[in-house]
Enzyme design. Structure first.
Site, PDB file in Angstrom:
ATOM      1  N   GLY A  61       0.790  -1.217   0.000  1.00 43.95           N
ATOM      2  CA  GLY A  61       0.000   0.000   0.000  1.00 43.95           C
ATOM      3  C   GLY A  61       0.825   1.271   0.000  1.00 43.95           C
ATOM      4  O   GLY A  61       2.032   1.265  -0.258  1.00 43.95           O
ATOM      5  N   VAL A  62       0.141   2.382   0.299  1.00 46.60           N
ATOM      6  CA  VAL A  62       0.796   3.689   0.327  1.00 46.60           C
ATOM      7  C   VAL A  62       1.967   3.692   1.297  1.00 46.60           C
ATOM      8  O   VAL A  62       3.049   4.201   0.999  1.00 46.60           O
ATOM      9  CB  VAL A  62      -0.224   4.788   0.714  1.00 46.60           C
ATOM     10  CG1 VAL A  62       0.487   6.092   1.068  1.00 46.60           C
ATOM     11  CG2 VAL A  62      -1.204   5.025  -0.427  1.00 46.60           C
ATOM     12  N   CYS A  63       1.785   3.093   2.467  1.00 49.41           N
ATOM     13  CA  CYS A  63       2.802   3.142   3.518  1.00 49.41           C
ATOM     14  C   CYS A  63       4.149   2.624   3.036  1.00 49.41           C
ATOM     15  O   CYS A  63       5.167   3.283   3.183  1.00 49.41           O
ATOM     16  CB  CYS A  63       2.332   2.347   4.735  1.00 49.41           C
ATOM     17  SG  CYS A  63       3.516   2.345   6.101  1.00 49.41           S
ATOM     18  N   GLY A 115       1.909  23.763   4.320  1.00 52.33           N
ATOM     19  CA  GLY A 115       1.353  22.919   5.371  1.00 52.33           C
ATOM     20  C   GLY A 115       2.410  22.484   6.368  1.00 52.33           C
ATOM     21  O   GLY A 115       3.426  21.901   5.986  1.00 52.33           O
ATOM     22  N   HIS A 158      20.638   2.778  33.242  1.00 48.76           N
ATOM     23  CA  HIS A 158      21.400   4.035  33.280  1.00 48.76           C
ATOM     24  C   HIS A 158      22.710   3.852  32.522  1.00 48.76           C
ATOM     25  O   HIS A 158      23.375   2.833  32.667  1.00 48.76           O
ATOM     26  CB  HIS A 158      21.720   4.409  34.733  1.00 48.76           C
ATOM     27  CG  HIS A 158      22.548   5.653  34.858  1.00 48.76           C
ATOM     28  ND1 HIS A 158      22.032   6.920  34.702  1.00 48.76           N
ATOM     29  CD2 HIS A 158      23.881   5.809  35.105  1.00 48.76           C
ATOM     30  CE1 HIS A 158      22.997   7.807  34.870  1.00 48.76           C
ATOM     31  NE2 HIS A 158      24.134   7.158  35.113  1.00 48.76           N
TER      32      HIS A 158
END
Length: 467
Positions: free
Chosen positions: A42-44, A180, A443
């Protein structure tokens, strides 16, 4: 080829569509997947998420090299081979879509390359395939969306691009206008600016990323204004015409001069659902005024035989939301008791820095009248952020004031899109501040900031002082 029948048909091969088809097959149902492209994705995968993130990764490398001087490292300006870069992007797309084709085969999902149109609630007419019609028991509509064109514009020119054309990367224009300031405009504008274009950004509203928490947007806006040639808010495009040297654009608002010429113009003002010209009027499915197909929490339309998922079924228009909806839809078809009941759908803007959020924003929580406590952890207090020279980041959480339940999480900074997963899980599980505070975070990492925000809510964060 003669007409065929199938138990479940999925119309649209994007992330929502192929996820639905694969899950349907895994549940033992005879499944057919239909899309106009030669392979699922698809588009993705073809002209959206995957190619854009490939180019953004390259832009990050270039930007990191430019900023390495603060560490005492100086690199020569990059020599960009645009053909090779485009080839790498295309190779990524081919590899992933080919992998999906293989997954469809091993799952015995029948893949048909065709344009599908509903003739009625149980029949699809197929164009571009040997199969002229397909009869089905249930259909999952996953036709996605398309870029929204600029209202009132009549110019047709290869210089005028939507996101699909921009990702084709034909060249690096000297002067690029981006219309945009949503995530598409900022992501693609950042790519072209890093590759060498002088990018001018115009936005009709008064801020970048309208609707996104202002605390999260501020660090990005600072870097965008440094990277782009110009950022103009409250500015409207009122005219455009092709001239010898490019596109002449006329503006109204906070920009001077009012007429400027650009080599290329990228229109990125949103996306429109693909619900027209697919024959929905021949079914009982209903479409709202914005073009979205109406669905319930089980992704059912008003037609008992048809389900809808993803962009065509409403906001947010995000691939991962579509994938979840696709699984819900086929589980309902299979007779399972399931609904789309997720508390949070994470969203990410893959700029530099990235912005990610999940759950309620501060403004949403307050507008609902909730008594909330908002805690922010500036990355200047993060050891890991200091070591990588990225103290412009922020981790922010919205807590229920009385219970300490985590209602929303927002992060700005490198890899925010990866970090948001813990916040999304916390919201989904109904976790409280103490759950995160008592979880040991490695950490030094950026993920520590999530634990420290939770500690700060409880009044005893190690690396920031709160009265």
């Amino acid at each position: 080829m003669a007409d065929q029948e199938t138990q479940v048909v999925v119309v649209g091969g994007g992330p929502g569509g192929y996820a639905a088809a694969f899950h349907s097959a895994d549940l033992g149902m005879e499944t057919t997947l239909i899309d106009v492209r030669e392979r699922p994705g698809g588009v993705c995968l073809f002209v959206g998420c995957i190619p854009s993130k490939t180019l953004l990764h390259v832009a990050d490398i270039i930007q990191d090299a430019r900023e390495a001087g603060q560490f005492g490292l100086d690199f020569a300006p990059p020599k960009i081979d645009i053909d090779k870069l485009r080839g790498f992007k295309d190779q990524v797309v081919y590899k992933l879509t080919s992998g999906l084709s293989e997954l469809a085969k091993v799952r015995k999902v029948r893949y048909i390359r065709a344009k599908a149109t509903f003739e009625d609630s149980h029949t699809l007419r197929l164009e571009g395939s040997g199969t002229s019609r397909l009869r089905f028991q249930h259909a999952v509509l996953a036709t996605g969306s398309v870029p929204t064109p600029l209202p009132g514009n009549t110019v047709e020119s290869p210089r005028l691009m939507d996101s699909t054309a921009a990702l084709d990367l034909k060249d690096v224009p000297s002067k690029l206008l981006v219309i945009g300031a949503g995530y598409i405009g900022l992501e693609l504008g950042s790519v072209y600016a890093t590759l060498g274009s002088q990018v001018t950004l115009v936005e009709l509203l008064d801020g970048l990323l309208p609707g996104v928490d202002r605390d999260l947007v501020r660090p990005l806006e600072k870097r965008v204004r440094e990277l782009f040639a110009g950022v103009h808010l409250k500015t409207k495009v009122v005219g455009m015409r092709e001239v010898d040297k490019g596109l002449e654009v006329e503006f109204e608002g906070e920009i001077e001069p009012k007429k400027q010429v650009f080599d290329r113009v990228l229109v990125s003002i949103g996306r429109t659902p693909n619900s027209r010209d697919i024959g929905l009027e021949n079914t009982r499915a209903e479409v709202d005024q914005k073009g979205f197909v109406r669905i319930d929490r089980q992704c059912r339309t008003a037609d008992p035989a048809i389900f809808a998922i993803g962009d065509v079924a409403g906001q947010p228009m995000l691939a991962h939301k579509a994938m979840r909806e696709g699984k819900v839809a086929v589980e309902v078809i299979a007779g399972k008791k399931t609904v789309f009941d997720n508390r949070a759908v994470p969203a990410v803007v893959f700029t530099n820095p990235e912005i990610a959020w999940a759950g309620l924003s501060e403004s949403e929580a307050r507008s609902e009248g909730r008594k909330v406590k908002v805690v922010r952890f500036p990355w200047a207090a993060s050891g890991r952020a200091v070591t990588i020279g990225r103290t412009d980041g922020l981790t922010k959480m919205i807590f229920d004031e009385e219970s300490g339940q985590i209602l929303g999480v927002g992060i700005t900074g490198p890899r925010a899109g990866e970090l948001i997963a813990e916040g999304t899980l916390a919201i989904e599980m109904g976790a409280v501040a103490e759950d995160l505070a008592l979880t040991i975070h490695t950490h030094p990492t950026l993920s520590e900031t999530i634990g420290e925000v939770a500690e700060a809510f409880l009044g005893h964060a190690t690396h920031i002082y709160r009265k």
